[in-house]
Motif scaffolding. Structure first.
Motif, PDB file in Angstrom:
ATOM      1  N   HIS A   1      -3.625 102.209  20.055  1.00  0.00           N
ATOM      2  CA  HIS A   1      -4.157 100.873  20.306  1.00  0.00           C
ATOM      3  C   HIS A   1      -3.826  99.908  19.166  1.00  0.00           C
ATOM      4  N   VAL A   2      -4.065 100.327  17.932  1.00  0.00           N
ATOM      5  CA  VAL A   2      -3.827  99.432  16.797  1.00  0.00           C
ATOM      6  C   VAL A   2      -2.333  99.151  16.628  1.00  0.00           C
ATOM      7  N   VAL A   3      -1.509 100.197  16.749  1.00  0.00           N
ATOM      8  CA  VAL A   3      -0.062 100.007  16.585  1.00  0.00           C
ATOM      9  C   VAL A   3       0.492  99.062  17.649  1.00  0.00           C
ATOM     10  N   LEU A   4       0.096  99.275  18.911  1.00  0.00           N
ATOM     11  CA  LEU A   4       0.698  98.506  19.997  1.00  0.00           C
ATOM     12  C   LEU A   4       0.023  97.161  20.264  1.00  0.00           C
TER      13      LEU A   4
ATOM     14  N   PRO B   1       2.905  93.518  18.294  1.00  0.00           N
ATOM     15  CA  PRO B   1       3.077  92.151  18.798  1.00  0.00           C
ATOM     16  C   PRO B   1       3.542  91.161  17.729  1.00  0.00           C
ATOM     17  N   GLU B   2       3.306  91.494  16.466  1.00  0.00           N
ATOM     18  CA  GLU B   2       3.709  90.590  15.387  1.00  0.00           C
ATOM     19  C   GLU B   2       5.222  90.635  15.140  1.00  0.00           C
TER      20      GLU B   2
ATOM     21  N   PRO C   1       5.680  89.774  22.644  1.00  0.00           N
ATOM     22  CA  PRO C   1       4.419  90.367  22.184  1.00  0.00           C
ATOM     23  C   PRO C   1       3.607  91.032  23.289  1.00  0.00           C
ATOM     24  N   GLU C   2       3.798  90.596  24.523  1.00  0.00           N
ATOM     25  CA  GLU C   2       3.007  91.167  25.609  1.00  0.00           C
ATOM     26  C   GLU C   2       3.474  92.565  26.000  1.00  0.00           C
TER      27      GLU C   2
END
Length: 270
Positions: free
Chosen positions: A191-194, A199-200, A205-206
């Motif tokens: 979750h945090v990675v994706l 996105p940065e 980013p989507e």
């Protein structure tokens, strides 16, 4: 080992991959990265390969211009990331592949060398050079002690760029961050990675956000719980995940934002 440094074919936060010999690649640590990281990855790859996890074979180790490297089997095929970029694989399909890999890995017999989530955090904190505010370390360790530790294998970076789609099926690379933990820890890293890091830097980013959403939804379906229940179970582990990422210096430009989220998450756990 016999071989020669060829074309650069990939790069991560701590290493670069080059062609080496027919059917082989060499993964070279970047200058300053401790050799222990690569030695640990070699042990992990060999252990999970023996357990039946779809990973490349390790052929040996080399040192080139002072840089330590691992010689690995070259996996032929595009990454899952490349396939989502071209539209050859939908976000839903990519999410299903990642969710199935997560379940398979977590059911793999745990190699004896794998450290617990707490042991890994203690090791990272021991080598922190100021990336993390001092007050966070004891609070994170307290949080870890309060949460169910889990006893399954976690890869901790199941991002589509680490999934090679070979003719034999998906195979997973980058085993340097392996630890023992609950399944929701693995999903928290995903979750945090994706949804926060990728996105940065992604051209769209989507795309990583949609892949993460699909993976989480499919994992919930496979385990027979609701997506809301899975999200609630994962939430307490997110400050831990973000702390690992800050200590790993994966995306230095996002460090302050991640620290703010760590602190907010710790306050919500009080």
């Amino acid at each position: 080992m016999q071989g020669s440094l060829g074309e650069k074919i990939g790069e991560g936060a701590h290493s670069e991959a080059y062609t080496w010999a027919p059917g082989q690649v060499v993964k070279l640590l970047k200058p300053g990265v401790p050799r222990g990281m690569a030695w640990f990855e070699v042990r992990m790859i060999r252990a999970v390969l023996a357990a039946g996890v779809p990973v490349p074979e390790v052929f040996g180790e080399v040192t080139l211009d002072g840089r330590f490297g691992i010689v690995l089997q070259r996996l032929d095929g595009p990454t899952l990331l490349q396939l989502t970029r071209t539209g050859a694989v939908t976000f839903e399909q990519a999410g299903a592949i990642v969710a199935a890999l997560a379940m398979s890995i977590h059911k793999t017999p745990l190699p004896s060398e794998v450290l617990s989530m707490r042991e890994c955090m203690e090791a990272r904190l021991d080598h922190d050079d100021g990336k993390l505010p001092k007050h966070i370390a004891p609070e994170i360790l307290t949080l870890i002690d309060r949460l169910p530790p889990g006893d399954g294998l976690c890869h901790t970076d199941l991002s589509p760029g680490n999934v090679i789609m070979t003719s034999e099926g998906p195979k997973l690379v980058d085993w340097a961050g392996v630890m023992c933990g609950p399944a929701v820890l693995e999903l928290g890293f995903l979750h945090v990675v994706l949804s926060e890091l990728a996105p940065e830097i992604a051209d769209n980013p989507e795309r990583p956000r949609a892949t993460n959403a699909a993976a989480q939804t499919e994992y919930a379906r496979l385990t027979g719980i609701s997506p809301a229940e899975l999200t609630a179970a994962m939430e307490p582990y997110l400050p831990i995940v973000r702390t690992f990422i800050v200590l790993g210096d994966v995306v230095p430009s996002l460090r302050e934002r991640l620290i703010q989220r760590i602190e907010a998450g710790l306050r919500s756990e009080d």
